[in-house]
Design a protein around this motif. Sequence first.
Motif, PDB file in Angstrom:
ATOM      1  N   MET A  45       1.754  45.595  12.115  1.00  0.00           N
ATOM      2  CA  MET A  45       1.669  45.599  10.612  1.00  0.00           C
ATOM      3  C   MET A  45       2.848  46.182   9.789  1.00  0.00           C
ATOM      4  O   MET A  45       3.742  45.636   8.859  1.00  0.00           O
ATOM      5  N   PHE A  46       3.261  47.238  10.400  1.00  0.00           N
ATOM      6  CA  PHE A  46       4.548  48.041  10.002  1.00  0.00           C
ATOM      7  C   PHE A  46       5.986  47.036   9.952  1.00  0.00           C
ATOM      8  O   PHE A  46       6.594  46.836   9.084  1.00  0.00           O
ATOM      9  N   GLU A  47       6.177  46.531  11.209  1.00  0.00           N
ATOM     10  CA  GLU A  47       7.247  45.750  11.551  1.00  0.00           C
ATOM     11  C   GLU A  47       7.243  44.404  10.717  1.00  0.00           C
ATOM     12  O   GLU A  47       7.999  43.974   9.847  1.00  0.00           O
ATOM     13  N   ARG A  48       6.211  43.848  10.532  1.00  0.00           N
ATOM     14  CA  ARG A  48       5.826  42.481   9.802  1.00  0.00           C
ATOM     15  C   ARG A  48       5.823  42.625   8.288  1.00  0.00           C
ATOM     16  O   ARG A  48       6.356  41.679   7.673  1.00  0.00           O
TER      17      ARG A  48
ATOM     18  N   LEU B 116       8.758  46.790   7.413  1.00  0.00           N
ATOM     19  CA  LEU B 116      10.091  47.297   7.650  1.00  0.00           C
ATOM     20  C   LEU B 116      11.066  46.106   7.431  1.00  0.00           C
ATOM     21  O   LEU B 116      12.327  46.338   6.829  1.00  0.00           O
ATOM     22  N   GLN B 117      10.735  44.706   7.786  1.00  0.00           N
ATOM     23  CA  GLN B 117      11.874  43.748   7.247  1.00  0.00           C
ATOM     24  C   GLN B 117      11.898  43.655   5.651  1.00  0.00           C
ATOM     25  O   GLN B 117      13.116  43.113   5.303  1.00  0.00           O
TER      26      GLN B 117
ATOM     27  N   GLN C 285      16.962  46.388   0.933  1.00  0.00           N
ATOM     28  CA  GLN C 285      17.734  47.547   0.521  1.00  0.00           C
ATOM     29  C   GLN C 285      18.975  47.188   1.239  1.00  0.00           C
ATOM     30  O   GLN C 285      20.235  47.570   0.757  1.00  0.00           O
ATOM     31  N   LEU C 286      19.044  46.296   2.206  1.00  0.00           N
ATOM     32  CA  LEU C 286      20.322  46.145   2.727  1.00  0.00           C
ATOM     33  C   LEU C 286      20.853  44.630   3.153  1.00  0.00           C
ATOM     34  O   LEU C 286      21.795  44.436   3.418  1.00  0.00           O
ATOM     35  N   GLY C 287      19.746  43.648   2.466  1.00  0.00           N
ATOM     36  CA  GLY C 287      20.392  42.310   2.378  1.00  0.00           C
ATOM     37  C   GLY C 287      20.420  41.464   3.796  1.00  0.00           C
ATOM     38  O   GLY C 287      20.916  40.478   4.027  1.00  0.00           O
ATOM     39  N   GLN C 288      19.881  42.165   4.877  1.00  0.00           N
ATOM     40  CA  GLN C 288      19.767  41.585   6.078  1.00  0.00           C
ATOM     41  C   GLN C 288      18.479  42.298   6.995  1.00  0.00           C
ATOM     42  O   GLN C 288      17.675  43.259   6.498  1.00  0.00           O
ATOM     43  N   GLU C 289      18.116  41.618   8.152  1.00  0.00           N
ATOM     44  CA  GLU C 289      16.918  42.118   9.012  1.00  0.00           C
ATOM     45  C   GLU C 289      17.285  42.883   9.935  1.00  0.00           C
ATOM     46  O   GLU C 289      18.387  43.035  10.107  1.00  0.00           O
ATOM     47  N   VAL C 290      16.098  43.780  10.268  1.00  0.00           N
ATOM     48  CA  VAL C 290      16.297  44.494  11.392  1.00  0.00           C
ATOM     49  C   VAL C 290      16.178  43.739  12.751  1.00  0.00           C
ATOM     50  O   VAL C 290      15.259  42.870  12.848  1.00  0.00           O
ATOM     51  N   VAL C 291      17.150  43.790  13.648  1.00  0.00           N
ATOM     52  CA  VAL C 291      16.688  43.111  14.995  1.00  0.00           C
ATOM     53  C   VAL C 291      16.400  43.883  16.401  1.00  0.00           C
ATOM     54  O   VAL C 291      15.967  43.673  17.277  1.00  0.00           O
ATOM     55  N   GLY C 292      16.522  45.524  15.845  1.00  0.00           N
ATOM     56  CA  GLY C 292      16.257  46.285  17.091  1.00  0.00           C
ATOM     57  C   GLY C 292      15.924  47.689  16.627  1.00  0.00           C
ATOM     58  O   GLY C 292      16.041  47.942  15.467  1.00  0.00           O
TER      59      GLY C 292
ATOM     60  N   ALA D 276      12.140  53.922   2.185  1.00  0.00           N
ATOM     61  CA  ALA D 276      11.585  52.816   1.927  1.00  0.00           C
ATOM     62  C   ALA D 276      10.679  52.560   3.055  1.00  0.00           C
ATOM     63  O   ALA D 276       9.293  52.243   3.134  1.00  0.00           O
ATOM     64  N   VAL D 277      11.156  52.762   4.431  1.00  0.00           N
ATOM     65  CA  VAL D 277      10.622  52.671   5.693  1.00  0.00           C
ATOM     66  C   VAL D 277       9.623  53.661   5.801  1.00  0.00           C
ATOM     67  O   VAL D 277       8.452  53.439   6.152  1.00  0.00           O
ATOM     68  N   ARG D 278      10.012  55.062   5.680  1.00  0.00           N
ATOM     69  CA  ARG D 278       9.107  55.942   5.561  1.00  0.00           C
ATOM     70  C   ARG D 278       8.061  56.075   4.853  1.00  0.00           C
ATOM     71  O   ARG D 278       6.694  56.084   5.353  1.00  0.00           O
TER      72      ARG D 278
END
Length: 227
Positions: free
Chosen positions: A113-116, A119-120, A126-133, A191-193
Amino acid sequence: MRPLMRVALVVVGFAALVVLIARNLPPAWDPRTPLDLTAAPNWLAASKLAWMRRDPQACFAAFATSAIVITRVPDRPSTTGCEIENAVRLASTLRTSPPSPTVTCAVAAAWTMFERHTLQAAAREQLGQEVVGIRHLGTQSCRNIGAGAVRSQHATANAIDVAGFILRDGREVRVVADWHGPPRDAAFLRAVRDGACRWFRVVLSPDYNDAHRDHFHLDMGRWGACR
Ligand SMILES: [Zn+2]
């Protein structure tokens, strides 16, 4: 009509209405159906997730409903409070380093749930791109909380410590360096926290204490905290 009869008719009518509504609820709004971890979450999602702590079968059913394949980890009894029960390999669409950590099903579900759903969205915003790892510091460790006498949620693989997020451009946002780092990275980490608190029971960040200066602790234990 006698007043008593009138009251009885109202009660029966109300009960029939409740049964009718309960039988025709869409799955997402029915508290009895497994949570679809991939669907946009509604206000029932967090309580369904919390329930999985007590009902591992509801957790496995949620992964099945969501068509997410999970790998079970055999139960391992313990006489010292470090048992592994209802555990799986973390199901993540991200590269996980070290790979395939063992976590309880409840942690795996909260992570999904968090990841989908958190997190993304935070990364894009905030960063204009996705997390991949992600880089983590471990999930399972037979130990107590700090120097105390109470077992850590890590003792039963009911927690994960996340130290860094690797972005699509290859850069890593690290809790230890970026919590007080460039404004956009710091805003992303906050934002993630904050978002993780919707899914995990306990979320501890560098704001909590010095022991968490380099990672986010996320667990599905009994207590609730968002610090
Ligand atoms: Zn931890």
